[in-house]
Enzyme design. Structure first.
Site: not given
Length: 213
Positions: A60-62
């Site tokens: 899950i992206s920053q």
């Protein structure tokens, strides 16, 4: 102030300090609880500005990168958006509060299934999630006002460029998967495509074909 309220305040402050200043984007990110999209061991770190592992070897992206990509996409309330790389579903959930319709595809059935459950739980009825090879886009639903790709390709994939409306915007990371990647904003004009480099990023590679689960 409760812990949860303080956590949310710190979360939004971190976004602003990294350059996410669009009020609509910040409001959508305040409403969609990232904690719902991070499971297991890493759940307690959901509100930190860092990428975290999810199922199927993906991440899950920053949050700040999600915010900056969403901001660069400049989504309008009447837009039809394609997301390539559903992952946890977090990015699609945020987009659903900004756009008319969101189509999201992922090569991993399990990720699509888990994301769909969360969309139902949150009553996000304008998202269509499906298992597909995102590098080919979704020709049946094209053209799109906006396209966002959450995995890195060496170049913007031709089928995706072709499915972008004139005046449409695509945001994606490009570059060799193990070296420096750049976040790129592509705008389709009457005569071709304009490219703008936004910032260096690190994303998982865009892989063709369907995943094993």
């Amino acid at each position: 102030m409760t812990d949860a309220a303080e956590q949310k305040m710190r979360f939004l402050y971190a976004l602003r300090s990294k350059g996410v200043t669009d009020a609509r984007v910040l409001s959508a990110m305040e409403k969609i609880d990232r904690g719902l999209f991070v499971r297991g061991l890493f759940a307690e770190r959901a509100y930190e500005d860092m990428p975290l592992p999810i199922s199927c070897g993906q991440t899950i992206s920053q949050p700040s990168v999600v915010g900056l990509m969403t901001q660069a996409l400049n989504v309008n309330t009447r837009d039809k958006v394609l997301e390539v790389g559903t992952g946890s579903g977090y990015q699609a959930a945020i987009l659903s509060l900004l756009a008319r319709r969101v189509y999201t595809v992922d090569r991993h059935r399990r990720l699509v299934r888990e994301a769909q459950e969360l969309f139902q739980q949150l009553d996000l009825v304008n998202i269509t999630a499906m298992t597909a090879d995102g590098s080919f886009g979704l020709p049946d639903q094209a053209p799109f006002d906006r396209i966002i790709v959450t995995a890195a390709a060496e170049d913007p994939p031709g089928p995706l460029l072709a499915q972008l409306k004139i005046g449409g915007i695509m945001v994606l990371p490009v570059g060799q998967s193990d070296a420096v990647q750049s976040l790129i904003k592509v705008t389709r004009t009457e005569t071709g495509f304009e490219y703008e480099e936004l910032r260096p990023v690190r994303f998982v590679p865009l892989v063709e074909g369907l995943g094993s689960e």
